[in-house]
Design an enzyme around this catalytic site. Structure first.
Site, PDB file in Angstrom:
ATOM      1  N   LYS A  17      44.003  40.064  36.326  1.00 47.31           N
ATOM      2  CA  LYS A  17      42.650  40.454  36.741  1.00 47.31           C
ATOM      3  C   LYS A  17      41.914  39.206  37.197  1.00 47.31           C
ATOM      4  O   LYS A  17      42.246  38.075  36.827  1.00 47.31           O
ATOM      5  CB  LYS A  17      41.895  41.139  35.599  1.00 47.31           C
ATOM      6  CG  LYS A  17      41.647  40.278  34.354  1.00 47.31           C
ATOM      7  CD  LYS A  17      40.480  39.322  34.442  1.00 47.31           C
ATOM      8  CE  LYS A  17      40.282  38.514  33.160  1.00 47.31           C
ATOM      9  NZ  LYS A  17      39.282  37.416  33.315  1.00 47.31           N
ATOM     10  N   PRO A 130      50.166  32.250  34.197  1.00 45.82           N
ATOM     11  CA  PRO A 130      50.009  31.119  33.279  1.00 45.82           C
ATOM     12  C   PRO A 130      49.039  31.453  32.150  1.00 45.82           C
ATOM     13  O   PRO A 130      48.121  32.254  32.324  1.00 45.82           O
ATOM     14  CB  PRO A 130      49.462  30.001  34.178  1.00 45.82           C
ATOM     15  CG  PRO A 130      48.842  30.710  35.334  1.00 45.82           C
ATOM     16  CD  PRO A 130      49.620  31.969  35.533  1.00 45.82           C
ATOM     17  N   MET A 131      49.275  30.833  31.010  1.00 46.85           N
ATOM     18  CA  MET A 131      48.392  31.029  29.864  1.00 46.85           C
ATOM     19  C   MET A 131      47.071  30.298  30.104  1.00 46.85           C
ATOM     20  O   MET A 131      47.027  29.245  30.736  1.00 46.85           O
ATOM     21  CB  MET A 131      49.055  30.486  28.597  1.00 46.85           C
ATOM     22  CG  MET A 131      50.406  31.129  28.269  1.00 46.85           C
ATOM     23  SD  MET A 131      50.259  32.858  27.773  1.00 46.85           S
ATOM     24  CE  MET A 131      49.546  32.642  26.136  1.00 46.85           C
ATOM     25  N   GLY A 132      45.989  30.865  29.586  1.00 45.45           N
ATOM     26  CA  GLY A 132      44.696  30.196  29.657  1.00 45.45           C
ATOM     27  C   GLY A 132      44.155  30.006  31.045  1.00 45.45           C
ATOM     28  O   GLY A 132      43.419  29.050  31.307  1.00 45.45           O
ATOM     29  N   GLY A 134      42.428  32.521  32.750  1.00 48.63           N
ATOM     30  CA  GLY A 134      41.359  33.458  33.065  1.00 48.63           C
ATOM     31  C   GLY A 134      41.828  34.648  33.866  1.00 48.63           C
ATOM     32  O   GLY A 134      41.028  35.399  34.422  1.00 48.63           O
ATOM     33  N   LEU A 135      43.156  34.851  33.903  1.00 45.09           N
ATOM     34  CA  LEU A 135      43.746  35.963  34.647  1.00 45.09           C
ATOM     35  C   LEU A 135      44.093  37.146  33.747  1.00 45.09           C
ATOM     36  O   LEU A 135      44.551  38.183  34.220  1.00 45.09           O
ATOM     37  CB  LEU A 135      44.992  35.489  35.392  1.00 45.09           C
ATOM     38  CG  LEU A 135      44.738  34.451  36.483  1.00 45.09           C
ATOM     39  CD1 LEU A 135      46.054  33.803  36.937  1.00 45.09           C
ATOM     40  CD2 LEU A 135      44.023  35.079  37.678  1.00 45.09           C
ATOM     41  N   SER A 139      46.214  39.551  27.554  1.00 49.59           N
ATOM     42  CA  SER A 139      45.485  40.808  27.349  1.00 49.59           C
ATOM     43  C   SER A 139      46.156  41.957  28.090  1.00 49.59           C
ATOM     44  O   SER A 139      46.246  43.083  27.588  1.00 49.59           O
ATOM     45  CB  SER A 139      44.036  40.662  27.817  1.00 49.59           C
ATOM     46  OG  SER A 139      43.356  39.695  27.052  1.00 49.59           O
ATOM     47  N   SER A 140      46.627  41.673  29.303  1.00 50.30           N
ATOM     48  CA  SER A 140      47.332  42.689  30.080  1.00 50.30           C
ATOM     49  C   SER A 140      48.635  43.078  29.396  1.00 50.30           C
ATOM     50  O   SER A 140      48.996  44.265  29.352  1.00 50.30           O
ATOM     51  CB  SER A 140      47.603  42.165  31.489  1.00 50.30           C
ATOM     52  OG  SER A 140      48.240  43.140  32.281  1.00 50.30           O
ATOM     53  N   ASP A 172      39.309  41.203  26.760  1.00 51.16           N
ATOM     54  CA  ASP A 172      39.815  41.564  28.085  1.00 51.16           C
ATOM     55  C   ASP A 172      40.855  42.686  28.046  1.00 51.16           C
ATOM     56  O   ASP A 172      41.302  43.136  29.113  1.00 51.16           O
ATOM     57  CB  ASP A 172      40.444  40.347  28.774  1.00 51.16           C
ATOM     58  CG  ASP A 172      39.410  39.391  29.348  1.00 51.16           C
ATOM     59  OD1 ASP A 172      38.240  39.793  29.466  1.00 51.16           O
ATOM     60  OD2 ASP A 172      39.772  38.248  29.677  1.00 51.16           O
TER      61      ASP A 172
END
Length: 322
Positions: A17, A130-132, A134-135, A139-140, A172
């Protein structure tokens, strides 16, 4: 679900996202912050494969003297096997796939509706996000797990029930249960669908990660942005889709760029392309990924897009909305 036939394996995209804007409009009594944002789901993300195997008689594994949380954690460790995830933690407090499984089982235990028999599920994670960044990658993954286990185990929980469970996992997670572009309020769980024009984006993922808790506590973070009505956000969509006009912005951008030079470099690179792309650069979530909306005339120019990707100071991708 019969005891003799395992359901078919299921493979799902676990989409990324982006936040088209992100405002903090105040702090809550529970210590969390109220937000306003528009989430956009992308056709790019991780892939999760769910393979049902043996049937387990779960009733024999439940220790009635344990708390519901302890029972759910024990059952999840028996029922879920992560395949090809050697470099991913299996700590249930950190791994959101396992955390989602525990939350789902705990809900069924608390309502006394957990079936006596369930299939074990092998879950394979093909990680691309990638981790961290903001995508919303973790959470997805959690939301995709909730949705798919609800289907495979035939729990028949409604979308609202799954969103309630998702909220306990992370702010999220609910948007990925909702499964469509949305205006989000509260901590991210109050969702209203919004129709937006199709769009392509150039996304950069700099190698930087700032702790979200640290960002929310940062003295320079704006926490009192004037709230906007849902109708206003809907009618002003042109101000934050291709462009990003006041009052729309991401409150985390100035804080993150001051703490992470790589994010600032990525933003500056995309800003250098804005005149050609006819879009305005911004950061998603609390970073570190940044993106530039692309005009339709640019998307067909494969040579130019390849050059932009090749010249980027960090990994770059052209993606579109889901």
């Amino acid at each position: 679900m019969t005891q003799n036939t395992a359901p078919n394996a299921i493979t799902h995209l676990s989409p990324a996202k982006i936040n088209l804007f992100l405002h903090v409009i105040g702090k809550r009594a529970d210590g969390y912050h109220n937000l306003q944002t528009v989430f956009r789901l992308l056709d790019w993300g991780d892939k999760l494969q769910f393979v049902p195997t043996d049937i387990v008689q779960v009733s024999t594994l439940i220790k009635s003297q344990d708390s519901i949380q302890a029972q759910a954690t024990s059952l999840a460790s028996t029922l879920i096997i992560l395949i090809g995830a050697d470099d991913i933690t299996t700590d249930v407090t950190q791994n959101l796939i396992l955390k989602a499984t525990v939350a789902l089982i705990a809900h069924k235990l608390s309502t006394h509706t957990l079936p006596k028999h369930l299939h074990k599920i092998n879950i394979g994670l093909d990680k691309h996000l990638p981790m961290g960044a903001g995508l919303g990658g973790g959470s997805s993954n959690a939301a995709t797990t909730l949705l798919t286990l609800n289907e495979l185990w035939q729990f028949y929980l409604s979308e609202d029930e799954l969103i309630n469970i998702a909220t306990t996992i992370g702010a999220d997670v609910p948007i990925f249960i909702f499964g469509q572009d949305a205006i989000a309020m509260g901590v991210g769980e109050e969702l209203t669908a919004i129709d937006l024009p199709d769009q392509h984006y150039l996304i950069l993922t700099p190698n930087a990660h700032i702790n979200t808790t640290e960002l929310f506590a940062h003295p320079k973070l704006s926490r009192d942005i004037a709230p906007l009505s849902i109708d206003t956000i809907k009618t002003q969509s042109r101000d934050y889709t291709q462009s990003l006009n006041a009052p729309y912005h991401n409150v985390f951008t100035p804080v993150v760029t001051s703490l992470a030079p790589a994010v600032n470099d990525a933003l500056q690179y995309l800003q250098s392309l804005e005149a050609q792309a006819l879009g305005m650069t911004r950061m998603t979530g609390s970073g570190s990924a940044v993106f530039l909306p692309l005009d339709a005339s640019i998307v067909s120019n494969k040579v130019l897009l390849k050059k932009w990707i090749d010249d980027a100071p960090c990994p770059a991708y052209v993606v579109s909305n889901l």
